[in-house]
Design a protein around this motif. Structure first.
Motif, PDB file in Angstrom:
ATOM      1  N   ILE C 231       0.886  -1.165   0.000  1.00 30.77           N
ATOM      2  CA  ILE C 231       0.000   0.000   0.000  1.00 30.77           C
ATOM      3  C   ILE C 231       0.920   1.211   0.000  1.00 30.77           C
ATOM      4  O   ILE C 231       1.678   1.415   0.957  1.00 30.77           O
ATOM      5  CB  ILE C 231      -0.885   0.027   1.272  1.00 30.77           C
ATOM      6  CG1 ILE C 231      -1.574  -1.335   1.524  1.00 30.77           C
ATOM      7  CG2 ILE C 231      -1.884   1.178   1.221  1.00 30.77           C
ATOM      8  CD1 ILE C 231      -2.629  -1.710   0.552  1.00 30.77           C
ATOM      9  N   GLU C 232       0.855   2.008  -1.055  1.00 33.26           N
ATOM     10  CA  GLU C 232       1.814   3.110  -1.170  1.00 33.26           C
ATOM     11  C   GLU C 232       1.400   4.349  -0.347  1.00 33.26           C
ATOM     12  O   GLU C 232       0.308   4.394   0.223  1.00 33.26           O
ATOM     13  CB  GLU C 232       1.999   3.477  -2.648  1.00 33.26           C
ATOM     14  CG  GLU C 232       2.728   2.374  -3.427  1.00 33.26           C
ATOM     15  CD  GLU C 232       3.271   2.891  -4.755  1.00 33.26           C
ATOM     16  OE1 GLU C 232       3.688   4.070  -4.823  1.00 33.26           O
ATOM     17  OE2 GLU C 232       3.248   2.126  -5.738  1.00 33.26           O
ATOM     18  N   ASP C 233       2.266   5.344  -0.356  1.00 35.47           N
ATOM     19  CA  ASP C 233       2.061   6.559   0.444  1.00 35.47           C
ATOM     20  C   ASP C 233       0.726   7.236   0.121  1.00 35.47           C
ATOM     21  O   ASP C 233       0.315   7.326  -1.035  1.00 35.47           O
ATOM     22  CB  ASP C 233       3.161   7.583   0.143  1.00 35.47           C
ATOM     23  CG  ASP C 233       4.533   7.131   0.610  1.00 35.47           C
ATOM     24  OD1 ASP C 233       4.629   6.146   1.368  1.00 35.47           O
ATOM     25  OD2 ASP C 233       5.518   7.773   0.204  1.00 35.47           O
ATOM     26  N   ASN C 246      -0.842  -9.832  -2.113  1.00 34.20           N
ATOM     27  CA  ASN C 246      -0.063  -9.357  -3.263  1.00 34.20           C
ATOM     28  C   ASN C 246      -0.754  -8.288  -4.094  1.00 34.20           C
ATOM     29  O   ASN C 246      -0.324  -7.993  -5.211  1.00 34.20           O
ATOM     30  CB  ASN C 246       0.354 -10.558  -4.148  1.00 34.20           C
ATOM     31  CG  ASN C 246       1.235 -11.504  -3.367  1.00 34.20           C
ATOM     32  OD1 ASN C 246       0.794 -12.570  -2.958  1.00 34.20           O
ATOM     33  ND2 ASN C 246       2.439 -11.084  -3.080  1.00 34.20           N
ATOM     34  N   VAL C 247      -1.800  -7.707  -3.559  1.00 33.64           N
ATOM     35  CA  VAL C 247      -2.350  -6.496  -4.167  1.00 33.64           C
ATOM     36  C   VAL C 247      -1.323  -5.378  -4.023  1.00 33.64           C
ATOM     37  O   VAL C 247      -0.544  -5.344  -3.057  1.00 33.64           O
ATOM     38  CB  VAL C 247      -3.687  -6.124  -3.490  1.00 33.64           C
ATOM     39  CG1 VAL C 247      -4.106  -4.691  -3.802  1.00 33.64           C
ATOM     40  CG2 VAL C 247      -4.776  -7.112  -3.910  1.00 33.64           C
ATOM     41  N   HIS C 248      -1.333  -4.463  -4.993  1.00 30.41           N
ATOM     42  CA  HIS C 248      -0.474  -3.285  -4.934  1.00 30.41           C
ATOM     43  C   HIS C 248      -1.351  -2.066  -5.214  1.00 30.41           C
ATOM     44  O   HIS C 248      -1.979  -1.996  -6.272  1.00 30.41           O
ATOM     45  CB  HIS C 248       0.640  -3.421  -5.986  1.00 30.41           C
ATOM     46  CG  HIS C 248       1.670  -2.347  -5.909  1.00 30.41           C
ATOM     47  ND1 HIS C 248       3.004  -2.589  -5.659  1.00 30.41           N
ATOM     48  CD2 HIS C 248       1.570  -1.001  -6.014  1.00 30.41           C
ATOM     49  CE1 HIS C 248       3.667  -1.451  -5.647  1.00 30.41           C
ATOM     50  NE2 HIS C 248       2.814  -0.460  -5.852  1.00 30.41           N
ATOM     51  N   ILE C 249      -1.398  -1.130  -4.269  1.00 27.06           N
ATOM     52  CA  ILE C 249      -2.231   0.068  -4.451  1.00 27.06           C
ATOM     53  C   ILE C 249      -1.321   1.278  -4.531  1.00 27.06           C
ATOM     54  O   ILE C 249      -0.504   1.513  -3.633  1.00 27.06           O
ATOM     55  CB  ILE C 249      -3.246   0.228  -3.300  1.00 27.06           C
ATOM     56  CG1 ILE C 249      -4.138  -1.023  -3.223  1.00 27.06           C
ATOM     57  CG2 ILE C 249      -4.105   1.480  -3.511  1.00 27.06           C
ATOM     58  CD1 ILE C 249      -5.253  -0.921  -2.220  1.00 27.06           C
ATOM     59  N   GLY C 250      -1.474   2.039  -5.619  1.00 28.00           N
ATOM     60  CA  GLY C 250      -0.587   3.173  -5.875  1.00 28.00           C
ATOM     61  C   GLY C 250      -0.895   4.392  -5.017  1.00 28.00           C
ATOM     62  O   GLY C 250      -1.942   4.495  -4.382  1.00 28.00           O
ATOM     63  N   LYS C 251       0.031   5.342  -5.082  1.00 28.52           N
ATOM     64  CA  LYS C 251      -0.021   6.525  -4.221  1.00 28.52           C
ATOM     65  C   LYS C 251      -1.340   7.289  -4.322  1.00 28.52           C
ATOM     66  O   LYS C 251      -1.849   7.524  -5.414  1.00 28.52           O
ATOM     67  CB  LYS C 251       1.111   7.479  -4.595  1.00 28.52           C
ATOM     68  CG  LYS C 251       2.443   6.954  -4.132  1.00 28.52           C
ATOM     69  CD  LYS C 251       3.551   7.987  -4.316  1.00 28.52           C
ATOM     70  CE  LYS C 251       4.874   7.310  -3.914  1.00 28.52           C
ATOM     71  NZ  LYS C 251       6.009   8.213  -3.983  1.00 28.52           N
ATOM     72  N   SER C 264      -3.346 -10.207  -6.147  1.00 34.17           N
ATOM     73  CA  SER C 264      -2.348  -9.835  -7.152  1.00 34.17           C
ATOM     74  C   SER C 264      -2.799  -8.722  -8.087  1.00 34.17           C
ATOM     75  O   SER C 264      -2.088  -8.413  -9.055  1.00 34.17           O
ATOM     76  CB  SER C 264      -1.918 -11.052  -7.994  1.00 34.17           C
ATOM     77  OG  SER C 264      -1.361 -12.026  -7.149  1.00 34.17           O
ATOM     78  N   THR C 265      -3.931  -8.112  -7.829  1.00 35.08           N
ATOM     79  CA  THR C 265      -4.345  -6.981  -8.664  1.00 35.08           C
ATOM     80  C   THR C 265      -3.525  -5.750  -8.316  1.00 35.08           C
ATOM     81  O   THR C 265      -3.183  -5.521  -7.157  1.00 35.08           O
ATOM     82  CB  THR C 265      -5.852  -6.734  -8.512  1.00 35.08           C
ATOM     83  OG1 THR C 265      -6.532  -7.691  -9.325  1.00 35.08           O
ATOM     84  CG2 THR C 265      -6.266  -5.328  -8.949  1.00 35.08           C
ATOM     85  N   ARG C 266      -3.195  -4.989  -9.352  1.00 32.38           N
ATOM     86  CA  ARG C 266      -2.356  -3.811  -9.216  1.00 32.38           C
ATOM     87  C   ARG C 266      -3.179  -2.582  -9.585  1.00 32.38           C
ATOM     88  O   ARG C 266      -3.681  -2.481 -10.707  1.00 32.38           O
ATOM     89  CB  ARG C 266      -1.172  -3.960 -10.176  1.00 32.38           C
ATOM     90  CG  ARG C 266       0.019  -3.168  -9.768  1.00 32.38           C
ATOM     91  CD  ARG C 266       1.209  -3.426 -10.669  1.00 32.38           C
ATOM     92  NE  ARG C 266       2.171  -2.396 -10.366  1.00 32.38           N
ATOM     93  CZ  ARG C 266       3.163  -2.517  -9.473  1.00 32.38           C
ATOM     94  NH1 ARG C 266       3.367  -3.653  -8.880  1.00 32.38           N
ATOM     95  NH2 ARG C 266       3.961  -1.492  -9.213  1.00 32.38           N
ATOM     96  N   ILE C 267      -3.314  -1.666  -8.648  1.00 29.94           N
ATOM     97  CA  ILE C 267      -4.120  -0.469  -8.859  1.00 29.94           C
ATOM     98  C   ILE C 267      -3.192   0.725  -8.902  1.00 29.94           C
ATOM     99  O   ILE C 267      -2.279   0.840  -8.077  1.00 29.94           O
ATOM    100  CB  ILE C 267      -5.147  -0.328  -7.722  1.00 29.94           C
ATOM    101  CG1 ILE C 267      -6.116  -1.515  -7.795  1.00 29.94           C
ATOM    102  CG2 ILE C 267      -5.890   0.997  -7.794  1.00 29.94           C
ATOM    103  CD1 ILE C 267      -7.102  -1.562  -6.696  1.00 29.94           C
ATOM    104  N   GLY C 268      -3.434   1.626  -9.844  1.00 28.07           N
ATOM    105  CA  GLY C 268      -2.552   2.757 -10.036  1.00 28.07           C
ATOM    106  C   GLY C 268      -2.676   3.821  -8.952  1.00 28.07           C
ATOM    107  O   GLY C 268      -3.364   3.653  -7.952  1.00 28.07           O
TER     108      GLY C 268
END
Lengths: 342, 342, 342
Positions: C231-233, C246-251, C264-268
């Motif tokens: 989980i980004e800033d 393994n989800v990735h959430i953008g800033k 594993s879903t990647r959100i911008g």
């Protein structure tokens, strides 16, 4: 992930499989093919990813016999009939190597009723509360801040993560894993309407959970109204799921996060229920049914198969036009019928 | 369920109703008609199940006057105008008979601020935390691991199950029941966008909950941004529900599990909201509105009635064809229009 | 809300802005325009509400320059380029004035491992558990009943509300706020099927959370299978959200309550995801995407924009007709095609 690397030969000794080359290679971690480095072991279960064999940096790749030659041509390989299952067993072995061992014993801050029965090798975490009549099976682990209410039973080697509530009279079998925030045995939602408002129907049943069940974080399983809510052996429930009173879930059914099963619905064995799928109350779902994510099931399903009811998303302006038309769909059909009659 | 059976005559003495036959019969439990045995009492509220009268083994059946004769022909019967309401009252009486009584007093492991006010006959469970300025009404029961923050109020005879958080300044009235994992008074979700990212809007309101409210496990009710979030008397909320900041729910509205009410929406009295139904923010929903399960409400509802928006599920291959066509629905209407013009 | 009123001049001294009139006015609270009284300050951010300027009783209104004249004509006004942002900053200042200050120190009932590292000015609440190797940054606040497991890290000035679980090896950065009931680091949901039932894939990754992240009550963020969940800033997550492994959430992406992001879903970055929206696994969502409430996203989104998939609700009898027709939609299209051919 691991401070101490391990030789491939040691890994093979523990887990089996045919090793092609590299028995002295030191493995420091497990990684996906495309993220692996020269000290990683990776697996290739889906033939779709076979192209990654050419580019992965993994020290060793776990493959099925059909890919043994291709894998060995680029480095060490473990050949096994089911690479994904081998990978699962590898993660278990790895976790056991690298995680601290359970510490049997009752933390001095835990509050354990003198009337509770604790099995051999039990671990009771800090500030846990074990009430009168509770039974904790051998080698079970009760995490910090758990509450095991009166007459509840925890089976052998079952682990409750920190902060689980197991309500009075509820039971979970052996080798279970219950994640933090789970509430087992809150009241089912039942009221009789009256002129003076809703009158509560006390929920007199319990929750009965079989062996080898995993329950995800913050999931709720309510106690039955009269008879019990039942979760059979081998069921896997993800996070934030709601299981209402008197639901019955058959063996080895798995349910992804955020779905709900309403009261008294009976789900068969070996089903899979996608994330955020909901099943309304008093239904029967056959064995071997697969419900897609975000689907709402509103009637019985008597045949195995895949069932779906997801509204297709689209760019907002298209959606607006289509959704507006959807409200006139029945009329549109009448218009088509009228045209056909001409 | 109960270790000590009870004579029907004793049950009638406590709850009323006309007993036909069998006053000496001993009742050991309450059961559905089709699961009852010779020591069970059952009820028949829905005439649809009348056929079960012929086959039930129940010692006694609770029925409406119209079925008195049919019920008495097969065994003991209790005749009452509203069998379902009688059943609800019976479950309450049964629970009181069979469950341990509350133990007034503060568990020595609880941490109670000297500035908190505890009423008479209050029970504070193990490891509960009661902060400064909190007020606990007479005969209220605070479960293990609850946190009642500063200046929060718990009304008379309200019960918090283990592990409830009642946030600072929040209030719940009398005779409430709050299940495990509930969080009352977390911050509403409010941010102002800025060039440097979101800037938090501190949530300065509280949560105000009326009398006779039940709140299901792991449900969240956020504090208001400026004014309070309000739950009126007699509201019943099931598990895993999200009530956002500044929502207002009218008297005796009931909401099944897993739904969400977004910020500042106002819901009338005597509504029912099905499971996993969602209502977006800043809407007004009239009194007496019934929302079907899994429906998304996106605009005001000004008239009582039943409202639905559930995507019909079907076998996956049919769904694929229909969902693909749905994306072209507006175009299809245009094509029908063109045909009509010819 | 506040016991001690404050002069407008003092407020301006702290927060800036141009004050028109009324510097001696005493402000006792912040309120919406239509609920404000003569001791309240209100704001007008949306020109749609300009008509309320004529009727509000507020002592002072925060407005943009374009409305300065109109606002000053009726009473005191604060003129600032972004009234909503000013309001947000005002709530923060107000909260700081009126809420008790943090009390640095470790509550004597907390259980802190001697191997944990506590920064300067840290507050550890009653009955919190801090395990071996955990690191608590300077001025961080750990609420009552929190569990910070072994080797977990809490950044500077981050606050965990009561009853948060931060799993072993998981990290949250600086200035975060985590609400009650949150579970960070439960196992992701991963199993390999076998003839003997599901075999658990141990989840060997952690959760890594950036700075300035807020996480709502009872939300769950699972640890990664091999690599970490990220989980980004500046991300803001509301209540009862499920973030799978393994989800990735953008800033600076914000997500309203009750949604789920599958594995594993990647959100911008800079996305907004409406309440109860779900995104299935293994997808890529671009930066600047806005998903409407209650939408299910089933494929990649590569372009910024607004995307929707909400079934339109309607009065139940209309819904029944339209939903029944929907199941024959593909056939209807075939019928239109046949008509067109004639």
């Amino acid at each position: 992930m691991s401070p101490t690397p391990v030789a491939l030969s040691e890994l093979i000794a523990a887990l089996g499989g045919d090793l092609l080359g590299g028995s002295d290679l030191q493995i420091a971690g497990i990684a996906p093919l495309d993220e692996a480095d020269e000290r990683s072991i990776a697996f290739l279960a889906n033939p779709r990813y076979q192209v990654q064999l050419a580019t992965t940096r993994a020290a060793c790749v776990i493959v099925a016999p059909a890919l043994a030659e291709a894998a060995a041509a680029r480095g060490a390989a473990i050949v096994t009939p089911d690479p994904y299952l081998y990978f699962a067993r590898l993660t278990q072995w790895w976790a056991q190597r690298t995680r601290p061992a359970a510490k049997a014993g009752v933390h001095p801050s835990a509050i354990v009723s003198p009337d509770a029965k604790l099995g051999q090798g039990v671990e009771i975490g800090p500030l846990a509360v074990i009430e009168s009549g509770a039974v904790i099976g051998d080698h079970a682990r009760i995490g910090a801040h758990c509450v095991v209410e009166r007459d509840a039973h925890v089976g052998e080697r079952t682990r409750l993560a920190p902060r689980v509530v197991l309500g009075y009279g509820c039971r979970i079998g052996a080798r279970g894993l219950v994640h933090s925030g789970v509430v087992i045995g809150a009241d089912g939602f039942g009221f009789a309407p009256s002129r003076d408002g809703y009158v509560k129907i006390e929920q007199l049943g319990n929750v009965t959970i079989g062996d080898d069940v995993e329950i995800g974080a913050n999931t709720c399983i309510d106690r039955g109204a009269l008879a019990d809510t039942v979760i059979e052996d081998g069921v896997k429930l993800d996070n934030l799921i709601q299981i209402a009173h008197n639901v019955h879930i058959g063996k080895r059914t798995a349910m992804a996060g955020c779905g709900a099963i309403a009261g008294s619905t009976r789900i068969g064995a070996n089903c899979t229920i996608g994330g955020a799928a909901n099943i309304i109350g008093h239904l029967n779902i056959a064995d071997g049914v697969h419900i897609s994510a975000c689907t709402t099931v509103t009637r019985d399903i008597t045949q195995p198969g895949v069932y779906t009811g997801t509204y297709p998303f689209e760019e907002n302006s298209s959606w607006q036009k289509n959704a507006a038309t959807l409200r006139q769909l029945h009329t549109l059909r009448e218009r088509v019928r009228a045209l056909e009659k001409k």
